[in-house]
Design a protein around this motif. Structure first.
Motif, PDB file in Angstrom:
ATOM      1  N   CYS A   1       4.216   6.628  13.222  1.00  0.00           N
ATOM      2  CA  CYS A   1       3.796   7.778  14.011  1.00  0.00           C
ATOM      3  C   CYS A   1       2.276   7.828  13.960  1.00  0.00           C
ATOM      4  CB  CYS A   1       4.395   9.080  13.454  1.00  0.00           C
ATOM      5  SG  CYS A   1       3.843   9.496  11.786  1.00  0.00           S
ATOM      6  N   ASP A   2       1.701   8.701  14.727  1.00  0.00           N
ATOM      7  CA  ASP A   2       0.268   8.910  14.686  1.00  0.00           C
ATOM      8  C   ASP A   2      -0.098   9.305  13.253  1.00  0.00           C
ATOM      9  OD1 ASP A   2      -2.352   9.890  14.853  1.00  0.00           O
ATOM     10  OD2 ASP A   2      -2.000  10.891  16.762  1.00  0.00           O
ATOM     11  N   PRO A   3      -1.009   8.605  12.607  1.00  0.00           N
ATOM     12  CA  PRO A   3      -1.393   8.944  11.228  1.00  0.00           C
ATOM     13  C   PRO A   3      -1.878  10.384  11.065  1.00  0.00           C
ATOM     14  CG  PRO A   3      -2.320   6.831  11.851  1.00  0.00           C
ATOM     15  CD  PRO A   3      -1.708   7.421  13.085  1.00  0.00           C
ATOM     16  N   LYS A   4      -2.310  11.020  12.157  1.00  0.00           N
ATOM     17  CA  LYS A   4      -2.736  12.417  12.093  1.00  0.00           C
ATOM     18  C   LYS A   4      -1.561  13.349  11.809  1.00  0.00           C
ATOM     19  CE  LYS A   4      -6.548  11.694  15.269  1.00  0.00           C
ATOM     20  NZ  LYS A   4      -7.008  11.876  16.640  1.00  0.00           N
ATOM     21  N   ARG A   5      -0.332  12.849  11.977  1.00  0.00           N
ATOM     22  CA  ARG A   5       0.872  13.646  11.717  1.00  0.00           C
ATOM     23  C   ARG A   5       1.253  13.633  10.235  1.00  0.00           C
ATOM     24  NH1 ARG A   5       1.171  17.117  14.210  1.00  0.00           N
ATOM     25  NH2 ARG A   5       0.747  17.185  16.343  1.00  0.00           N
ATOM     26  N   PHE A   6       0.500  12.889   9.423  1.00  0.00           N
ATOM     27  CA  PHE A   6       0.790  12.780   7.999  1.00  0.00           C
ATOM     28  C   PHE A   6      -0.446  13.162   7.189  1.00  0.00           C
ATOM     29  CE2 PHE A   6       0.848  10.182   4.059  1.00  0.00           C
ATOM     30  CZ  PHE A   6       1.961  10.768   3.464  1.00  0.00           C
ATOM     31  N   ALA A   7      -0.249  14.008   6.200  1.00  0.00           N
ATOM     32  CA  ALA A   7      -1.339  14.386   5.287  1.00  0.00           C
ATOM     33  C   ALA A   7      -0.980  13.873   3.898  1.00  0.00           C
ATOM     34  CB  ALA A   7      -1.516  15.900   5.266  1.00  0.00           C
ATOM     35  N   GLN A   8      -1.869  13.080   3.303  1.00  0.00           N
ATOM     36  CA  GLN A   8      -1.613  12.526   1.979  1.00  0.00           C
ATOM     37  C   GLN A   8      -1.672  13.586   0.883  1.00  0.00           C
ATOM     38  OE1 GLN A   8      -3.175   8.403   1.221  1.00  0.00           O
ATOM     39  NE2 GLN A   8      -4.648   9.097   2.756  1.00  0.00           N
ATOM     40  N   THR A   9      -2.419  14.639   1.130  1.00  0.00           N
ATOM     41  CA  THR A   9      -2.595  15.675   0.118  1.00  0.00           C
ATOM     42  C   THR A   9      -2.891  16.998   0.805  1.00  0.00           C
ATOM     43  OG1 THR A   9      -3.670  16.188  -1.991  1.00  0.00           O
ATOM     44  CG2 THR A   9      -5.068  15.263  -0.242  1.00  0.00           C
ATOM     45  N   GLU A  10      -3.151  18.011   0.010  1.00  0.00           N
ATOM     46  CA  GLU A  10      -3.495  19.338   0.517  1.00  0.00           C
ATOM     47  C   GLU A  10      -4.988  19.587   0.335  1.00  0.00           C
ATOM     48  OE1 GLU A  10      -1.982  21.522   2.183  1.00  0.00           O
ATOM     49  OE2 GLU A  10       0.146  21.456   1.777  1.00  0.00           O
ATOM     50  N   SER A  11      -5.445  20.661   0.917  1.00  0.00           N
ATOM     51  CA  SER A  11      -6.843  21.062   0.782  1.00  0.00           C
ATOM     52  C   SER A  11      -7.129  21.515  -0.652  1.00  0.00           C
ATOM     53  CB  SER A  11      -7.161  22.204   1.743  1.00  0.00           C
ATOM     54  OG  SER A  11      -6.427  23.361   1.346  1.00  0.00           O
ATOM     55  N   GLU A  12      -8.392  21.543  -1.004  1.00  0.00           N
ATOM     56  CA  GLU A  12      -8.781  22.014  -2.344  1.00  0.00           C
ATOM     57  C   GLU A  12      -8.379  23.473  -2.550  1.00  0.00           C
ATOM     58  OE1 GLU A  12      -9.782  20.338  -5.003  1.00  0.00           O
ATOM     59  OE2 GLU A  12      -9.509  18.567  -3.741  1.00  0.00           O
ATOM     60  N   SER A  13      -8.422  24.263  -1.481  1.00  0.00           N
ATOM     61  CA  SER A  13      -8.044  25.679  -1.617  1.00  0.00           C
ATOM     62  C   SER A  13      -6.569  25.803  -1.997  1.00  0.00           C
ATOM     63  CB  SER A  13      -8.345  26.457  -0.340  1.00  0.00           C
ATOM     64  OG  SER A  13      -7.662  25.918   0.759  1.00  0.00           O
ATOM     65  N   VAL A  14      -5.713  24.967  -1.455  1.00  0.00           N
ATOM     66  CA  VAL A  14      -4.289  24.994  -1.818  1.00  0.00           C
ATOM     67  C   VAL A  14      -4.102  24.464  -3.230  1.00  0.00           C
ATOM     68  CG1 VAL A  14      -2.037  23.957  -1.335  1.00  0.00           C
ATOM     69  CG2 VAL A  14      -3.434  24.842   0.547  1.00  0.00           C
ATOM     70  N   LYS A  15      -4.758  23.356  -3.549  1.00  0.00           N
ATOM     71  CA  LYS A  15      -4.583  22.749  -4.876  1.00  0.00           C
ATOM     72  C   LYS A  15      -5.091  23.649  -5.995  1.00  0.00           C
ATOM     73  CE  LYS A  15      -6.237  18.583  -3.521  1.00  0.00           C
ATOM     74  NZ  LYS A  15      -6.644  17.171  -3.660  1.00  0.00           N
TER      75      LYS A  15
ATOM     76  N   THR B   1      -1.284   3.175   9.209  1.00  0.00           N
ATOM     77  CA  THR B   1      -2.511   2.716   9.857  1.00  0.00           C
ATOM     78  C   THR B   1      -2.624   1.186   9.919  1.00  0.00           C
ATOM     79  OG1 THR B   1      -3.709   2.911   7.759  1.00  0.00           O
ATOM     80  CG2 THR B   1      -3.782   4.802   9.247  1.00  0.00           C
ATOM     81  N   SER B   2      -1.668   0.483   9.341  1.00  0.00           N
ATOM     82  CA  SER B   2      -1.718  -0.976   9.321  1.00  0.00           C
ATOM     83  C   SER B   2      -1.187  -1.567  10.622  1.00  0.00           C
ATOM     84  CB  SER B   2      -0.896  -1.523   8.149  1.00  0.00           C
ATOM     85  OG  SER B   2      -0.827  -2.934   8.233  1.00  0.00           O
ATOM     86  N   GLU B   3      -1.874  -2.572  11.111  1.00  0.00           N
ATOM     87  CA  GLU B   3      -1.391  -3.293  12.287  1.00  0.00           C
ATOM     88  C   GLU B   3      -0.546  -4.491  11.890  1.00  0.00           C
ATOM     89  OE1 GLU B   3      -4.506  -4.147  15.071  1.00  0.00           O
ATOM     90  OE2 GLU B   3      -5.302  -2.116  14.946  1.00  0.00           O
ATOM     91  N   GLN B   4      -0.487  -4.794  10.590  1.00  0.00           N
ATOM     92  CA  GLN B   4       0.253  -5.952  10.117  1.00  0.00           C
ATOM     93  C   GLN B   4       1.692  -5.631   9.715  1.00  0.00           C
ATOM     94  OE1 GLN B   4      -3.229  -5.761   9.285  1.00  0.00           O
ATOM     95  NE2 GLN B   4      -3.349  -7.208  10.964  1.00  0.00           N
ATOM     96  N   THR B   5       2.044  -4.376   9.629  1.00  0.00           N
ATOM     97  CA  THR B   5       3.391  -4.023   9.189  1.00  0.00           C
ATOM     98  C   THR B   5       4.318  -3.829  10.384  1.00  0.00           C
ATOM     99  OG1 THR B   5       2.750  -1.692   9.090  1.00  0.00           O
ATOM    100  CG2 THR B   5       2.654  -2.945   7.034  1.00  0.00           C
ATOM    101  N   LEU B   6       5.590  -4.107  10.136  1.00  0.00           N
ATOM    102  CA  LEU B   6       6.614  -3.920  11.158  1.00  0.00           C
ATOM    103  C   LEU B   6       7.246  -2.550  10.977  1.00  0.00           C
ATOM    104  CD1 LEU B   6       8.322  -7.414  10.858  1.00  0.00           C
ATOM    105  CD2 LEU B   6       6.568  -6.706  12.503  1.00  0.00           C
ATOM    106  N   GLY B   7       8.031  -2.163  11.933  1.00  0.00           N
ATOM    107  CA  GLY B   7       8.775  -0.917  11.789  1.00  0.00           C
ATOM    108  C   GLY B   7       8.163   0.238  12.540  1.00  0.00           C
ATOM    109  N   ARG B   8       8.890   1.350  12.471  1.00  0.00           N
ATOM    110  CA  ARG B   8       8.462   2.573  13.162  1.00  0.00           C
ATOM    111  C   ARG B   8       7.220   3.153  12.510  1.00  0.00           C
ATOM    112  NH1 ARG B   8      13.808   2.735  12.274  1.00  0.00           N
ATOM    113  NH2 ARG B   8      15.180   2.877  14.064  1.00  0.00           N
TER     114      ARG B   8
ATOM    115  N   GLY C   1       0.803  -1.217   0.000  1.00  0.00           N
ATOM    116  CA  GLY C   1       0.000   0.000   0.000  1.00  0.00           C
ATOM    117  C   GLY C   1       0.836   1.268   0.000  1.00  0.00           C
ATOM    118  N   ASN C   2       0.165   2.383   0.309  1.00  0.00           N
ATOM    119  CA  ASN C   2       0.853   3.675   0.350  1.00  0.00           C
ATOM    120  C   ASN C   2       1.304   3.983   1.785  1.00  0.00           C
ATOM    121  OD1 ASN C   2      -1.428   4.633   1.746  1.00  0.00           O
ATOM    122  ND2 ASN C   2      -2.307   5.584  -0.057  1.00  0.00           N
ATOM    123  N   LEU C   3       1.935   5.131   1.954  1.00  0.00           N
ATOM    124  CA  LEU C   3       2.497   5.495   3.253  1.00  0.00           C
ATOM    125  C   LEU C   3       1.421   5.626   4.329  1.00  0.00           C
ATOM    126  CD1 LEU C   3       4.928   6.191   4.976  1.00  0.00           C
ATOM    127  CD2 LEU C   3       4.880   8.499   4.021  1.00  0.00           C
TER     128      LEU C   3
END
Length: 152
Positions: free
Chosen positions: A70-84, A61-68, A54-56
């Motif tokens: 962070c809270d998914p709220k700390r990552f934004a996949q994209t910007e708002s429509e106003s920015v785009k 958000t996956s419980e099946q993956t290993l590794g470090r 999958g993607n980042l």
């Protein structure tokens, strides 16, 4: 006398605009961004090893993956429509990459990691996930929050 900031031939903010030292003399933001780099490294390893496809955000958000992670709220996949939809703001996010990623040597980076707000600066790390192409993630910008409806 200090040397002037280097000119950039691509979009994005100029160097003098994104120095965080004046906002974060203790390096807390740097430590947070380094943690994000380690998270992206672990994500790349999971993809390379075939343990995840999958993607980042899916990795975070996956419980099946290993590794470090962070809270998914700390990552934004994209910007708002106003920015785009704002050409000036989009141009700030047009950031350099190797020509192996794009012949124009720049891509629009909308995905970003967030740190906590530091004196209203709200630092960001903008990235381009090219794990399905070159197998890498490119960091195009680390610095204070770029322009949007809240900063302009």
């Amino acid at each position: 006398m200090s040397a002037p900031a280097p000119e950039r031939t691509t979009g994005g903010p100029q160097r003098s605009e994104y120095s965080l030292e004046i906002y974060d003399g203790l390096g807390r933001c740097a430590a947070t961004f380094w943690e994000y780099v380690l998270i992206m490294r672990d994500y790349c390893i999971e993809k390379t090893d075939g343990n995840f496809s999958g993607n980042l955000f899916g990795y975070l958000t996956s419980e099946q993956t290993l590794g470090r992670k962070c809270d998914p709220k700390r990552f934004a996949q994209t910007e708002s429509e106003s920015v785009k939809s704002n050409s000036k703001w989009r141009k700030e996010r047009l950031l350099p990459v190797p020509d192996s990623v794009d012949p124009s040597k720049q891509v629009l980076m909308l995905a970003h990691f967030k740190t906590s707000v530091k004196d209203g600066v709200a630092p960001r790390m903008y990235i381009h996930d090219d794990t399905t192409g070159t197998g890498k993630i490119y960091i195009g910008y680390i610095g204070k929050h770029l322009s949007n409806t809240m900063t302009s």
